[in-house]
Design an enzyme around this catalytic site. Structure first.
Site, PDB file in Angstrom:
ATOM      1  N   ILE A  23     -15.989  17.491 -13.948  1.00 34.07           N
ATOM      2  CA  ILE A  23     -15.850  18.723 -13.167  1.00 34.07           C
ATOM      3  C   ILE A  23     -14.906  19.707 -13.853  1.00 34.07           C
ATOM      4  O   ILE A  23     -15.153  20.917 -13.868  1.00 34.07           O
ATOM      5  CB  ILE A  23     -15.357  18.378 -11.737  1.00 34.07           C
ATOM      6  CG1 ILE A  23     -16.454  17.595 -10.993  1.00 34.07           C
ATOM      7  CG2 ILE A  23     -14.978  19.632 -10.967  1.00 34.07           C
ATOM      8  CD1 ILE A  23     -16.006  16.985  -9.659  1.00 34.07           C
ATOM      9  N   ASP A  68      -0.160  15.643 -19.508  1.00 39.03           N
ATOM     10  CA  ASP A  68      -0.341  14.548 -18.537  1.00 39.03           C
ATOM     11  C   ASP A  68       0.237  15.055 -17.220  1.00 39.03           C
ATOM     12  O   ASP A  68       1.442  15.331 -17.135  1.00 39.03           O
ATOM     13  CB  ASP A  68       0.415  13.299 -19.041  1.00 39.03           C
ATOM     14  CG  ASP A  68       0.242  12.106 -18.093  1.00 39.03           C
ATOM     15  OD1 ASP A  68       0.003  12.317 -16.883  1.00 39.03           O
ATOM     16  OD2 ASP A  68       0.367  10.974 -18.583  1.00 39.03           O
ATOM     17  N   VAL A  69      -0.603  15.189 -16.206  1.00 45.71           N
ATOM     18  CA  VAL A  69      -0.147  15.820 -14.964  1.00 45.71           C
ATOM     19  C   VAL A  69       0.899  15.003 -14.210  1.00 45.71           C
ATOM     20  O   VAL A  69       1.550  15.529 -13.306  1.00 45.71           O
ATOM     21  CB  VAL A  69      -1.328  16.156 -14.006  1.00 45.71           C
ATOM     22  CG1 VAL A  69      -2.250  17.195 -14.602  1.00 45.71           C
ATOM     23  CG2 VAL A  69      -2.078  14.896 -13.593  1.00 45.71           C
ATOM     24  N   ASN A  91      -7.306  20.028 -11.276  1.00 44.08           N
ATOM     25  CA  ASN A  91      -8.515  19.197 -11.143  1.00 44.08           C
ATOM     26  C   ASN A  91      -8.292  17.740 -11.509  1.00 44.08           C
ATOM     27  O   ASN A  91      -8.975  16.855 -10.975  1.00 44.08           O
ATOM     28  CB  ASN A  91      -9.600  19.801 -12.050  1.00 44.08           C
ATOM     29  CG  ASN A  91     -10.681  18.806 -12.405  1.00 44.08           C
ATOM     30  OD1 ASN A  91     -11.583  18.536 -11.610  1.00 44.08           O
ATOM     31  ND2 ASN A  91     -10.593  18.237 -13.612  1.00 44.08           N
ATOM     32  N   TYR A 159      -7.027   6.234  -2.603  1.00 43.86           N
ATOM     33  CA  TYR A 159      -7.649   7.469  -3.113  1.00 43.86           C
ATOM     34  C   TYR A 159      -7.847   8.460  -1.963  1.00 43.86           C
ATOM     35  O   TYR A 159      -7.514   9.638  -2.079  1.00 43.86           O
ATOM     36  CB  TYR A 159      -8.987   7.144  -3.777  1.00 43.86           C
ATOM     37  CG  TYR A 159      -9.745   8.363  -4.283  1.00 43.86           C
ATOM     38  CD1 TYR A 159      -9.451   8.936  -5.516  1.00 43.86           C
ATOM     39  CD2 TYR A 159     -10.755   8.951  -3.521  1.00 43.86           C
ATOM     40  CE1 TYR A 159     -10.146  10.061  -5.982  1.00 43.86           C
ATOM     41  CE2 TYR A 159     -11.453  10.065  -3.978  1.00 43.86           C
ATOM     42  CZ  TYR A 159     -11.150  10.613  -5.204  1.00 43.86           C
ATOM     43  OH  TYR A 159     -11.835  11.727  -5.660  1.00 43.86           O
ATOM     44  N   LYS A 163      -6.164  12.305  -1.514  1.00 45.36           N
ATOM     45  CA  LYS A 163      -6.921  13.553  -1.383  1.00 45.36           C
ATOM     46  C   LYS A 163      -6.594  14.271  -0.067  1.00 45.36           C
ATOM     47  O   LYS A 163      -6.566  15.492  -0.012  1.00 45.36           O
ATOM     48  CB  LYS A 163      -8.419  13.263  -1.498  1.00 45.36           C
ATOM     49  CG  LYS A 163      -8.830  12.836  -2.903  1.00 45.36           C
ATOM     50  CD  LYS A 163      -8.563  13.956  -3.921  1.00 45.36           C
ATOM     51  CE  LYS A 163      -9.043  13.605  -5.304  1.00 45.36           C
ATOM     52  NZ  LYS A 163      -8.873  14.710  -6.271  1.00 45.36           N
TER      53      LYS A 163
HETATM   54  P1  NDP Z   1     -13.706  12.393 -14.720  1.00 43.03           P
HETATM   55  O1  NDP Z   1     -13.235  10.992 -14.755  1.00 43.03           O
HETATM   56  O2  NDP Z   1     -15.038  12.746 -15.281  1.00 43.03           O
HETATM   57  O3  NDP Z   1     -12.613  13.352 -15.414  1.00 43.03           O
HETATM   58  C1  NDP Z   1     -11.271  13.257 -15.045  1.00 43.03           C
HETATM   59  C2  NDP Z   1     -10.460  14.232 -15.866  1.00 43.03           C
HETATM   60  O4  NDP Z   1      -9.101  14.129 -15.478  1.00 43.03           O
HETATM   61  C3  NDP Z   1     -10.532  13.970 -17.344  1.00 43.03           C
HETATM   62  O5  NDP Z   1     -10.573  15.200 -18.039  1.00 43.03           O
HETATM   63  C4  NDP Z   1      -9.226  13.225 -17.640  1.00 43.03           C
HETATM   64  O6  NDP Z   1      -8.852  13.482 -18.990  1.00 43.03           O
HETATM   65  C5  NDP Z   1      -8.301  13.898 -16.639  1.00 43.03           C
HETATM   66  N1  NDP Z   1      -7.124  13.120 -16.282  1.00 43.03           N
HETATM   67  C6  NDP Z   1      -7.057  11.895 -15.693  1.00 43.03           C
HETATM   68  N2  NDP Z   1      -5.781  11.521 -15.553  1.00 43.03           N
HETATM   69  C7  NDP Z   1      -5.019  12.539 -16.049  1.00 43.03           C
HETATM   70  C8  NDP Z   1      -3.629  12.752 -16.194  1.00 43.03           C
HETATM   71  N3  NDP Z   1      -2.714  11.838 -15.792  1.00 43.03           N
HETATM   72  N4  NDP Z   1      -3.205  13.915 -16.745  1.00 43.03           N
HETATM   73  C9  NDP Z   1      -4.095  14.843 -17.144  1.00 43.03           C
HETATM   74  N5  NDP Z   1      -5.410  14.704 -17.049  1.00 43.03           N
HETATM   75  C10 NDP Z   1      -5.872  13.557 -16.504  1.00 43.03           C
HETATM   76  O7  NDP Z   1     -13.614  12.810 -13.177  1.00 43.03           O
HETATM   77  P2  NDP Z   1     -14.371  13.957 -12.330  1.00 43.03           P
HETATM   78  O8  NDP Z   1     -14.674  15.114 -13.188  1.00 43.03           O
HETATM   79  O9  NDP Z   1     -15.414  13.309 -11.543  1.00 43.03           O
HETATM   80  O10 NDP Z   1     -13.190  14.325 -11.310  1.00 43.03           O
HETATM   81  C11 NDP Z   1     -12.440  15.520 -11.393  1.00 43.03           C
HETATM   82  C12 NDP Z   1     -11.748  15.726 -10.054  1.00 43.03           C
HETATM   83  O11 NDP Z   1     -12.728  15.825  -9.013  1.00 43.03           O
HETATM   84  C13 NDP Z   1     -10.809  14.576  -9.646  1.00 43.03           C
HETATM   85  O12 NDP Z   1      -9.669  15.096  -9.007  1.00 43.03           O
HETATM   86  C14 NDP Z   1     -11.666  13.792  -8.650  1.00 43.03           C
HETATM   87  O13 NDP Z   1     -10.882  13.045  -7.766  1.00 43.03           O
HETATM   88  C15 NDP Z   1     -12.410  14.924  -7.983  1.00 43.03           C
HETATM   89  N6  NDP Z   1     -13.624  14.511  -7.289  1.00 43.03           N
HETATM   90  C16 NDP Z   1     -14.661  13.933  -7.983  1.00 43.03           C
HETATM   91  C17 NDP Z   1     -15.803  13.548  -7.320  1.00 43.03           C
HETATM   92  C18 NDP Z   1     -16.971  12.921  -7.989  1.00 43.03           C
HETATM   93  O14 NDP Z   1     -17.902  12.475  -7.289  1.00 43.03           O
HETATM   94  N7  NDP Z   1     -17.024  12.854  -9.328  1.00 43.03           N
HETATM   95  C19 NDP Z   1     -15.931  13.734  -5.847  1.00 43.03           C
HETATM   96  C20 NDP Z   1     -14.786  14.360  -5.244  1.00 43.03           C
HETATM   97  C21 NDP Z   1     -13.687  14.729  -5.938  1.00 43.03           C
HETATM   98  P3  NDP Z   1      -7.924  12.521 -19.886  1.00 43.03           P
HETATM   99  O15 NDP Z   1      -8.355  11.125 -19.598  1.00 43.03           O
HETATM  100  O16 NDP Z   1      -8.157  12.995 -21.278  1.00 43.03           O
HETATM  101  O17 NDP Z   1      -6.529  12.822 -19.453  1.00 43.03           O
END
Ligand code: NDP
Length: 255
Positions: A23, A68-69, A91, A159, A163
Protein backbone atom coordinates in the site's frame (compact mmCIF):
# COMPACT_ATOMS: atom_id res chain seq x y z
CA UNK A 1 -9.81 26.57 -9.37
CA UNK A 2 -11.95 23.82 -10.93
CA UNK A 3 -13.15 20.99 -8.74
CA UNK A 4 -10.66 18.46 -10.17
CA UNK A 5 -7.77 20.87 -9.58
CA UNK A 6 -8.42 20.45 -5.86
CA UNK A 7 -7.14 16.87 -6.09
CA UNK A 8 -3.75 18.00 -7.43
CA UNK A 9 -0.53 18.11 -5.40
CA UNK A 10 1.69 20.04 -7.79
CA UNK A 11 4.73 21.55 -6.12
CA UNK A 12 4.11 19.72 -2.84
CA UNK A 13 6.43 17.39 -0.90
CA UNK A 14 4.93 14.14 0.39
CA UNK A 15 6.63 11.63 2.70
CA UNK A 16 5.44 8.02 2.95
CA UNK A 17 6.51 5.50 5.59
CA UNK A 18 6.69 1.86 4.50
CA UNK A 19 7.01 2.99 0.87
CA UNK A 20 9.05 0.00 -0.29
CA UNK A 21 6.07 -2.21 -1.20
CA UNK A 22 2.34 -2.83 -0.92
CA UNK A 23 0.00 0.00 0.00
CA UNK A 24 2.86 2.42 0.79
CA UNK A 25 4.38 1.95 -2.65
CA UNK A 26 0.98 2.46 -4.29
CA UNK A 27 0.53 5.65 -2.24
CA UNK A 28 3.93 6.93 -3.31
CA UNK A 29 3.16 6.32 -6.99
CA UNK A 30 -0.32 7.88 -6.70
CA UNK A 31 0.93 10.98 -4.85
CA UNK A 32 3.67 11.38 -7.49
CA UNK A 33 1.08 11.05 -10.26
CA UNK A 34 -0.90 13.81 -8.52
CA UNK A 35 2.17 16.03 -8.87
CA UNK A 36 4.02 15.69 -5.57
CA UNK A 37 7.73 15.18 -5.04
CA UNK A 38 7.73 11.96 -3.02
CA UNK A 39 10.02 11.10 -0.12
CA UNK A 40 10.14 7.33 0.29
CA UNK A 41 11.01 5.79 3.65
CA UNK A 42 11.24 2.23 5.05
CA UNK A 43 13.99 0.05 6.56
CA UNK A 44 15.20 -1.72 3.40
CA UNK A 45 17.57 0.66 1.56
CA UNK A 46 17.93 -1.52 -1.55
CA UNK A 47 14.16 -1.77 -1.98
CA UNK A 48 13.75 2.00 -1.56
CA UNK A 49 16.49 2.67 -4.10
CA UNK A 50 14.69 0.44 -6.61
CA UNK A 51 11.32 2.14 -6.02
CA UNK A 52 12.90 5.58 -6.41
CA UNK A 53 14.52 4.46 -9.68
CA UNK A 54 11.21 3.01 -10.95
CA UNK A 55 9.34 6.22 -10.13
CA UNK A 56 12.04 8.34 -11.76
CA UNK A 57 11.80 6.16 -14.89
CA UNK A 58 8.06 6.90 -14.92
CA UNK A 59 8.90 10.63 -14.94
CA UNK A 60 8.30 11.33 -11.27
CA UNK A 61 10.43 13.15 -8.71
CA UNK A 62 11.48 10.95 -5.78
CA UNK A 63 14.09 10.67 -3.04
CA UNK A 64 14.49 8.04 -0.31
CA UNK A 65 15.72 7.80 3.26
CA UNK A 66 16.00 4.82 5.58
CA UNK A 67 13.61 5.31 8.50
CA UNK A 68 12.57 2.68 11.03
CA UNK A 69 9.33 4.09 12.43
CA UNK A 70 9.96 2.52 15.83
CA UNK A 71 12.94 4.86 16.23
CA UNK A 72 11.46 8.07 17.60
CA UNK A 73 14.78 9.96 17.55
CA UNK A 74 15.35 9.03 13.91
CA UNK A 75 11.91 10.35 12.95
CA UNK A 76 12.57 13.62 14.74
CA UNK A 77 16.01 13.94 13.14
CA UNK A 78 14.67 13.30 9.62
CA UNK A 79 11.81 15.75 10.16
CA UNK A 80 14.35 18.38 11.22
CA UNK A 81 16.50 17.75 8.14
CA UNK A 82 13.57 17.85 5.70
CA UNK A 83 11.73 20.82 7.25
CA UNK A 84 7.97 21.33 6.86
CA UNK A 85 6.36 18.91 4.40
CA UNK A 86 2.95 19.27 2.78
CA UNK A 87 1.84 15.64 3.12
CA UNK A 88 2.82 12.72 5.36
CA UNK A 89 1.41 9.21 4.98
CA UNK A 90 1.97 7.09 8.11
CA UNK A 91 1.55 3.70 6.48
CA UNK A 92 4.27 1.37 7.84
CA UNK A 93 2.81 -1.58 9.70
CA UNK A 94 3.11 -5.28 10.47
CA UNK A 95 0.41 -7.88 11.14
CA UNK A 96 1.96 -11.01 12.75
CA UNK A 97 -1.53 -12.54 12.75
CA UNK A 98 -2.25 -16.03 13.99
CA UNK A 99 -1.51 -16.09 17.72
CA UNK A 100 -4.26 -16.60 20.27
CA UNK A 101 -4.69 -13.77 22.75
CA UNK A 102 -3.72 -15.93 25.72
CA UNK A 103 -0.53 -17.05 23.95
CA UNK A 104 0.58 -13.66 22.62
CA UNK A 105 3.82 -12.96 24.47
CA UNK A 106 5.33 -9.62 25.40
CA UNK A 107 7.74 -9.61 22.45
CA UNK A 108 5.00 -10.16 19.88
CA UNK A 109 2.60 -7.65 21.40
CA UNK A 110 5.32 -5.04 21.85
CA UNK A 111 6.65 -5.51 18.30
CA UNK A 112 3.21 -4.93 16.83
CA UNK A 113 2.40 -1.95 19.06
CA UNK A 114 5.86 -0.43 18.51
CA UNK A 115 5.45 -0.48 14.74
CA UNK A 116 1.73 0.07 14.27
CA UNK A 117 0.89 2.44 17.09
CA UNK A 118 4.08 4.06 18.38
CA UNK A 119 5.46 4.14 14.82
CA UNK A 120 2.47 6.17 13.66
CA UNK A 121 2.57 8.37 16.77
CA UNK A 122 6.31 9.12 16.36
CA UNK A 123 5.84 9.84 12.64
CA UNK A 124 2.83 12.11 13.06
CA UNK A 125 4.36 13.89 16.05
CA UNK A 126 7.72 14.57 14.41
CA UNK A 127 6.50 15.66 10.97
CA UNK A 128 3.35 17.22 12.42
CA UNK A 129 5.42 19.54 14.62
CA UNK A 130 7.12 20.92 11.51
CA UNK A 131 3.74 21.34 9.80
CA UNK A 132 2.31 23.17 12.82
CA UNK A 133 5.23 25.59 12.73
CA UNK A 134 4.46 26.22 9.05
CA UNK A 135 0.71 26.42 9.73
CA UNK A 136 -0.26 23.87 7.07
CA UNK A 137 -0.12 20.21 6.16
CA UNK A 138 -2.13 17.06 5.63
CA UNK A 139 -1.40 13.77 7.41
CA UNK A 140 -2.97 10.45 6.47
CA UNK A 141 -2.50 7.34 8.61
CA UNK A 142 -3.30 3.84 7.42
CA UNK A 143 -5.49 2.20 10.03
CA UNK A 144 -7.58 -0.90 9.34
CA UNK A 145 -11.07 -2.30 9.61
CA UNK A 146 -9.38 -4.33 12.35
CA UNK A 147 -9.46 -1.13 14.42
CA UNK A 148 -13.26 -1.28 14.31
CA UNK A 149 -14.12 -4.99 14.18
CA UNK A 150 -12.50 -8.26 15.21
CA UNK A 151 -11.43 -10.31 12.18
CA UNK A 152 -12.18 -13.98 11.76
CA UNK A 153 -11.08 -16.70 11.62
CA UNK A 154 -7.51 -15.61 12.38
CA UNK A 155 -6.47 -14.52 15.87
CA UNK A 156 -4.81 -11.10 16.00
CA UNK A 157 -6.09 -9.24 19.06
CA UNK A 158 -2.83 -7.25 19.44
CA UNK A 159 -2.99 -6.07 15.78
CA UNK A 160 -6.65 -5.10 16.14
CA UNK A 161 -5.89 -3.12 19.29
CA UNK A 162 -2.95 -1.34 17.61
CA UNK A 163 -5.21 -0.19 14.77
CA UNK A 164 -7.98 0.96 17.13
CA UNK A 165 -5.32 3.08 18.83
CA UNK A 166 -4.33 4.57 15.47
CA UNK A 167 -7.93 5.51 14.70
CA UNK A 168 -8.39 7.27 18.00
CA UNK A 169 -5.02 8.99 17.76
CA UNK A 170 -6.14 10.38 14.39
CA UNK A 171 -9.45 11.60 15.80
CA UNK A 172 -7.72 13.20 18.77
CA UNK A 173 -4.84 14.82 16.88
CA UNK A 174 -7.21 15.93 14.13
CA UNK A 175 -9.32 17.79 16.68
CA UNK A 176 -6.32 19.14 18.57
CA UNK A 177 -4.63 20.60 15.47
CA UNK A 178 -7.80 21.61 13.57
CA UNK A 179 -7.37 25.32 14.26
CA UNK A 180 -3.69 25.32 13.29
CA UNK A 181 -3.85 24.36 9.61
CA UNK A 182 -2.84 20.72 9.95
CA UNK A 183 -5.38 18.02 9.08
CA UNK A 184 -5.07 14.42 10.30
CA UNK A 185 -7.18 11.66 8.76
CA UNK A 186 -6.98 7.90 8.25
CA UNK A 187 -8.00 5.21 5.82
CA UNK A 188 -9.24 1.89 7.23
CA UNK A 189 -8.74 -0.73 4.52
CA UNK A 190 -10.31 -4.17 4.42
CA UNK A 191 -8.39 -7.07 2.90
CA UNK A 192 -5.88 -5.80 0.32
CA UNK A 193 -3.61 -7.97 -1.81
CA UNK A 194 -0.07 -7.36 -0.54
CA UNK A 195 2.72 -9.35 1.07
CA UNK A 196 0.97 -8.85 4.43
CA UNK A 197 -2.05 -10.92 3.36
CA UNK A 198 -0.15 -13.45 1.20
CA UNK A 199 -0.24 -15.98 4.06
CA UNK A 200 -3.95 -16.41 3.36
CA UNK A 201 -4.62 -15.08 -0.15
CA UNK A 202 -1.89 -17.23 -1.70
CA UNK A 203 -0.89 -19.83 0.87
CA UNK A 204 -4.20 -20.70 2.57
CA UNK A 205 -7.13 -20.95 0.11
CA UNK A 206 -9.53 -22.00 2.88
CA UNK A 207 -8.86 -18.84 4.87
CA UNK A 208 -8.88 -16.70 1.72
CA UNK A 209 -12.30 -18.12 0.78
CA UNK A 210 -13.59 -17.32 4.28
CA UNK A 211 -12.38 -13.73 3.96
CA UNK A 212 -14.11 -13.34 0.61
CA UNK A 213 -17.32 -14.91 1.94
CA UNK A 214 -17.34 -12.21 4.63
CA UNK A 215 -16.78 -9.43 2.06
CA UNK A 216 -19.94 -8.26 0.23
CA UNK A 217 -17.93 -7.45 -2.91
CA UNK A 218 -16.45 -10.98 -2.69
CA UNK A 219 -12.99 -9.83 -3.72
CA UNK A 220 -9.85 -8.40 -2.19
CA UNK A 221 -8.88 -4.79 -2.78
CA UNK A 222 -5.81 -3.64 -4.68
CA UNK A 223 -3.25 -1.24 -3.18
CA UNK A 224 -4.16 1.53 -5.63
CA UNK A 225 -7.77 1.40 -4.40
CA UNK A 226 -6.42 2.68 -1.07
CA UNK A 227 -3.88 5.03 -2.64
CA UNK A 228 -6.57 7.01 -4.47
CA UNK A 229 -8.30 7.71 -1.15
CA UNK A 230 -4.97 8.79 0.32
CA UNK A 231 -4.53 11.30 -2.52
CA UNK A 232 -8.00 12.65 -1.76
CA UNK A 233 -7.25 12.99 1.98
CA UNK A 234 -3.86 14.57 1.21
CA UNK A 235 -5.32 17.15 -1.16
CA UNK A 236 -7.47 20.27 -0.93
CA UNK A 237 -10.39 18.12 -2.16
CA UNK A 238 -10.80 17.04 1.50
CA UNK A 239 -10.17 20.48 3.02
CA UNK A 240 -13.14 20.22 5.41
CA UNK A 241 -12.10 16.80 6.73
CA UNK A 242 -10.04 16.18 9.82
CA UNK A 243 -10.14 13.39 12.41
CA UNK A 244 -11.98 11.17 9.94
CA UNK A 245 -11.40 7.45 9.43
CA UNK A 246 -12.49 6.51 5.91
CA UNK A 247 -13.36 2.84 5.45
CA UNK A 248 -12.58 1.08 2.16
CA UNK A 249 -13.37 -2.60 2.59
CA UNK A 250 -15.64 -3.89 -0.18
CA UNK A 251 -18.46 -3.67 2.34
CA UNK A 252 -16.86 -5.97 4.97
CA UNK A 253 -17.98 -3.90 7.97
CA UNK A 254 -21.62 -3.78 6.74
CA UNK A 255 -22.19 -7.42 7.72
P1 NDP B 1 3.44 -4.85 3.42
O1 NDP B 1 3.93 -5.91 4.33
O2 NDP B 1 3.25 -5.14 1.98
O3 NDP B 1 4.38 -3.55 3.54
C1 NDP B 1 4.70 -3.04 4.80
C2 NDP B 1 5.62 -1.85 4.64
O4 NDP B 1 5.93 -1.33 5.92
C3 NDP B 1 6.92 -2.19 3.96
O5 NDP B 1 7.29 -1.14 3.09
C4 NDP B 1 7.91 -2.31 5.12
O6 NDP B 1 9.21 -1.99 4.64
C5 NDP B 1 7.35 -1.26 6.06
N1 NDP B 1 7.72 -1.43 7.46
C6 NDP B 1 7.45 -2.47 8.29
N2 NDP B 1 7.98 -2.25 9.49
C7 NDP B 1 8.59 -1.03 9.43
C8 NDP B 1 9.32 -0.24 10.35
N3 NDP B 1 9.56 -0.65 11.62
N4 NDP B 1 9.80 0.96 9.94
C9 NDP B 1 9.57 1.39 8.69
N5 NDP B 1 8.90 0.70 7.77
C10 NDP B 1 8.42 -0.50 8.14
O7 NDP B 1 2.07 -4.36 4.09
P2 NDP B 1 0.78 -3.61 3.46
O8 NDP B 1 1.19 -2.74 2.34
O9 NDP B 1 -0.27 -4.60 3.30
O10 NDP B 1 0.38 -2.71 4.73
C11 NDP B 1 0.59 -1.32 4.79
C12 NDP B 1 -0.29 -0.77 5.90
O11 NDP B 1 -1.66 -1.05 5.62
C13 NDP B 1 -0.01 -1.37 7.29
O12 NDP B 1 -0.13 -0.38 8.28
C14 NDP B 1 -1.13 -2.40 7.43
O13 NDP B 1 -1.41 -2.69 8.77
C15 NDP B 1 -2.26 -1.67 6.73
N6 NDP B 1 -3.35 -2.53 6.30
C16 NDP B 1 -3.13 -3.53 5.38
C17 NDP B 1 -4.16 -4.34 4.98
C18 NDP B 1 -4.01 -5.45 4.00
O14 NDP B 1 -4.98 -6.21 3.80
N7 NDP B 1 -2.86 -5.60 3.32
C19 NDP B 1 -5.54 -4.15 5.53
C20 NDP B 1 -5.64 -3.07 6.46
C21 NDP B 1 -4.59 -2.29 6.82
P3 NDP B 1 10.58 -2.50 5.31
O15 NDP B 1 10.38 -3.93 5.67
O16 NDP B 1 11.60 -2.24 4.25
O17 NDP B 1 10.80 -1.60 6.48
Amino acid sequence: MGILDRFGLQGQRALITGASKGIGLACARALAQAGAHVILTARDAAALQQVAADLAAEGHSAEWHVLDVTDSAAATALAGRLGPLDVVVANAGIARAGTAAEAAGDDLVQDVMNTNFYGVLYTVRAFGAQMLAAGKGAIVAIGSISGDISNRPQNQSYYNASKAAVHHLVRSMGAEWAGRGVRVNAVAPGYIETEMTKYAMVDDPVMAAKWMELTPMARAGQPDEIASIVVFLASAASSYMTGSVVTADGGYTCW
